[in-house]
Write a protein that holds these residues in place. Structure first.
Motif, short mmCIF file in Angstrom:
data_model
loop_
_atom_site.label_atom_id
_atom_site.label_comp_id
_atom_site.label_asym_id
_atom_site.label_seq_id
_atom_site.Cartn_x
_atom_site.Cartn_y
_atom_site.Cartn_z
N GLU A 40 0.80 -1.23 0.00
CA GLU A 40 0.00 0.00 0.00
C GLU A 40 0.84 1.28 0.00
N PRO A 41 1.90 1.42 0.82
CA PRO A 41 2.65 2.69 0.83
C PRO A 41 3.33 3.03 -0.49
N LEU A 42 3.42 2.06 -1.42
CA LEU A 42 4.15 2.29 -2.66
C LEU A 42 3.23 2.63 -3.83
N VAL A 76 10.91 -7.11 -1.27
CA VAL A 76 10.28 -5.79 -1.35
C VAL A 76 9.96 -5.26 0.04
N HIS A 77 9.42 -6.10 0.91
CA HIS A 77 9.07 -5.65 2.25
C HIS A 77 10.31 -5.33 3.08
N HIS A 78 11.39 -6.08 2.89
CA HIS A 78 12.65 -5.77 3.59
C HIS A 78 13.18 -4.40 3.15
N VAL A 79 13.21 -4.16 1.83
CA VAL A 79 13.72 -2.89 1.32
C VAL A 79 12.81 -1.74 1.75
N LEU A 80 11.51 -1.95 1.70
CA LEU A 80 10.56 -0.92 2.13
C LEU A 80 10.77 -0.56 3.59
N ASP A 81 10.98 -1.58 4.42
CA ASP A 81 11.21 -1.35 5.85
C ASP A 81 12.50 -0.55 6.06
N ILE A 121 14.60 7.04 6.35
CA ILE A 121 13.94 8.34 6.37
C ILE A 121 13.87 8.87 7.80
N ALA A 122 13.53 7.99 8.74
CA ALA A 122 13.50 8.40 10.15
C ALA A 122 14.89 8.80 10.64
N LEU A 123 15.92 8.06 10.19
CA LEU A 123 17.29 8.39 10.57
C LEU A 123 17.70 9.76 10.04
N ARG A 124 17.35 10.05 8.77
CA ARG A 124 17.74 11.33 8.18
C ARG A 124 16.98 12.50 8.80
N ARG A 125 15.84 12.23 9.40
CA ARG A 125 15.15 13.30 10.14
C ARG A 125 15.94 13.66 11.40
N ARG A 126 16.52 12.65 12.04
CA ARG A 126 17.29 12.90 13.25
C ARG A 126 18.69 13.40 12.94
N LYS A 127 19.25 12.86 11.84
CA LYS A 127 20.65 13.15 11.53
C LYS A 127 20.81 13.31 10.01
N PRO A 128 20.47 14.47 9.47
CA PRO A 128 20.57 14.66 8.02
C PRO A 128 22.02 14.69 7.55
N GLY A 129 22.21 14.30 6.30
CA GLY A 129 23.53 14.32 5.69
C GLY A 129 23.50 15.14 4.42
N SER A 130 24.46 14.88 3.53
CA SER A 130 24.53 15.61 2.27
C SER A 130 23.94 14.83 1.11
N ASP A 131 23.29 13.73 1.40
CA ASP A 131 22.75 12.84 0.38
C ASP A 131 21.38 13.30 -0.10
N GLU A 152 4.17 9.25 -0.28
CA GLU A 152 4.80 9.62 -1.55
C GLU A 152 6.31 9.72 -1.40
N LEU A 153 6.78 10.20 -0.27
CA LEU A 153 8.22 10.26 -0.01
C LEU A 153 8.82 8.86 0.04
N VAL A 154 8.18 7.96 0.78
CA VAL A 154 8.64 6.57 0.87
C VAL A 154 8.63 5.92 -0.51
N SER A 155 7.53 6.11 -1.23
CA SER A 155 7.38 5.48 -2.55
C SER A 155 8.40 6.01 -3.54
N LEU A 156 8.67 7.32 -3.48
CA LEU A 156 9.65 7.92 -4.39
C LEU A 156 11.04 7.34 -4.14
N ALA A 157 11.45 7.25 -2.88
CA ALA A 157 12.76 6.68 -2.56
C ALA A 157 12.84 5.22 -3.00
N PHE A 158 11.76 4.48 -2.78
CA PHE A 158 11.74 3.07 -3.19
C PHE A 158 11.83 2.95 -4.71
N GLN A 159 11.08 3.77 -5.42
CA GLN A 159 11.08 3.71 -6.88
C GLN A 159 12.44 4.05 -7.45
#
Length: 358
Positions: free
Chosen positions: A39-41, A142-147, A153-163, A182-189
């Motif tokens: 569903e999230p994708l 797919v579920h492993h990669v999605l997880d 995404i949660a990590l980059r909220r706490r500790k953003p980088g240059s990526d 949409e953010l999750v789906s875009l990164a996955f795609q």
């Protein structure tokens, strides 16, 4: 379901507003080779048209400029050199799992800022996604990669980088231009498409060089022909066999056929690229074609965002393979093609190498 095969029809359909890629308009779940996406994708660039698609594309587009691709060329060369050195030290290898997957996987992981600790597991799951033979394997991967993407995404909220992922997370949290799904789906795609399509294109390019040694000799003699040869590999082999499915918004007539509202329309890129009405000798592959007029990266609103980055990877990969000592197909192990409606690619490409000459 309708299948379009002539180049003129496929080219027209790619930009025809009467056809939509949005399966929700005909109450169909998004699928990938018969596998229903989680569903999230669902909300991604290949399932949205119009303003929704333009919004997502604007959000993502800046990351995939030709300038960014050029800035990554040095890193791509470095990764490719490491992979070919590893191949050269072995008597045999599978060119898909040992080269064609690891190159775009590393490039895409760099782009998204995947920490090194997560890359071995991610590589295993990605290989299962790209060369899967059973839907149960694909589902698990797919579920492993999605997880993992969700956790990154949660990590980059706490500790953003240059990526790129950090930039997307910051932009999302600041301006709320897209939803969390949409953010999750875009990164996955970006992850899946950025690896899968490049993998199969590298495989086809390598196979072509191995089975057309006179073309390989021509390219060794004049490396300036390599970018044009990459375009011909994309045209002649079409790693993406059919474009993303389209659906008729209303009853319509297309190329003389009456297509009903909600009908599925498939666009055969493999057939369009070999249309004798456009190319008098369509099955003959040349080392250097005259133009980039193929449709391998699509056309119109859904033209591939990562085309420039893919081209850099393909040129670099094939350029290194041309000079790999003793590279040849293994005579006792057949090339295994992937069983897929949309993708024309490989499960395995076994090769021999002259490890003593490395």
């Amino acid at each position: 379901m309708w299948l379009l095969t002539r180049e003129a029809d496929v080219r027209a359909a790619l930009g025809d507003p009467r056809l939509t890629v949005d399966p929700s308009s005909v109450h169909t779940r998004p699928v990938h080779d018969g596998f229903s996406l989680p569903e999230p994708l669902h909300d991604n660039l290949l399932t949205r048209d119009g303003a929704g698609h333009q919004r997502l594309r604007r959000f993502a587009a800046a990351a995939f400029s030709a300038r960014r691709a050029e800035t990554m060329r040095h890193r791509i060369r470095s990764v490719t050199a490491q992979l070919t050195a590893g191949l050269a030290a072995r008597p045999s290898a599978d060119l898909i799992t040992d080269f064609a997957i690891p190159l775009p996987l590393t490039v895409t992981a760099d782009l998204l800022g995947v920490p090194s600790a997560h890359r071995p597991a991610l590589a295993e799951w990605t290989a299962a996604m790209v060369t899967h033979s059973r839907h149960s394997q694909l589902d698990t991967a797919v579920h492993h990669v999605l997880d993992l993407i969700t956790r990154l995404i949660a990590l980059r909220r706490r500790k953003p980088g240059s990526d790129l992922l950090s930039a997307w997370v910051t932009a999302h949290d600041t301006h709320r231009q897209i939803t969390e799904d949409e953010l999750v789906s875009l990164a996955f795609q970006i992850w899946w498409a950025g690896i899968e399509n490049v993998t199969h294109a590298i495989g086809h390019g390598a196979l072509h060089l191995l089975t057309h040694p006179h073309h390989a000799d021509t390219l060794r003699g004049d490396p300036r022909l390599l970018p044009a040869a990459v375009e011909e590999v994309l045209r002649h082999t079409a790693p993406t066999a059919t474009a993303a499915p389209r659906f008729a918004r209303t009853d319509l007539t297309f190329a003389g056929a009456r297509i009903g509202a909600g009908d599925t329309v498939l666009l055969s890129l493999t057939s369009a690229h070999r249309d004798p009405a456009v190319r008098p000798d369509p099955h003959r592959s040349l080392p250097a074609p005259a133009s980039k007029a193929h449709l391998a990266f699509g056309r119109g609103p859904h033209h591939c965002l990562g085309a420039a980055l893919a081209r850099v990877q393909l040129q670099t990969a094939l350029g290194h393979l041309l000079h790999l000592p003793g590279l040849a197909l293994l005579p006792d192990r057949p090339v295994r093609y992937r069983n897929s409606l949309r993708l024309h690619g490989f499960d395995e490409l076994p090769v021999a190498l002259d490890s003593a000459g490395a």
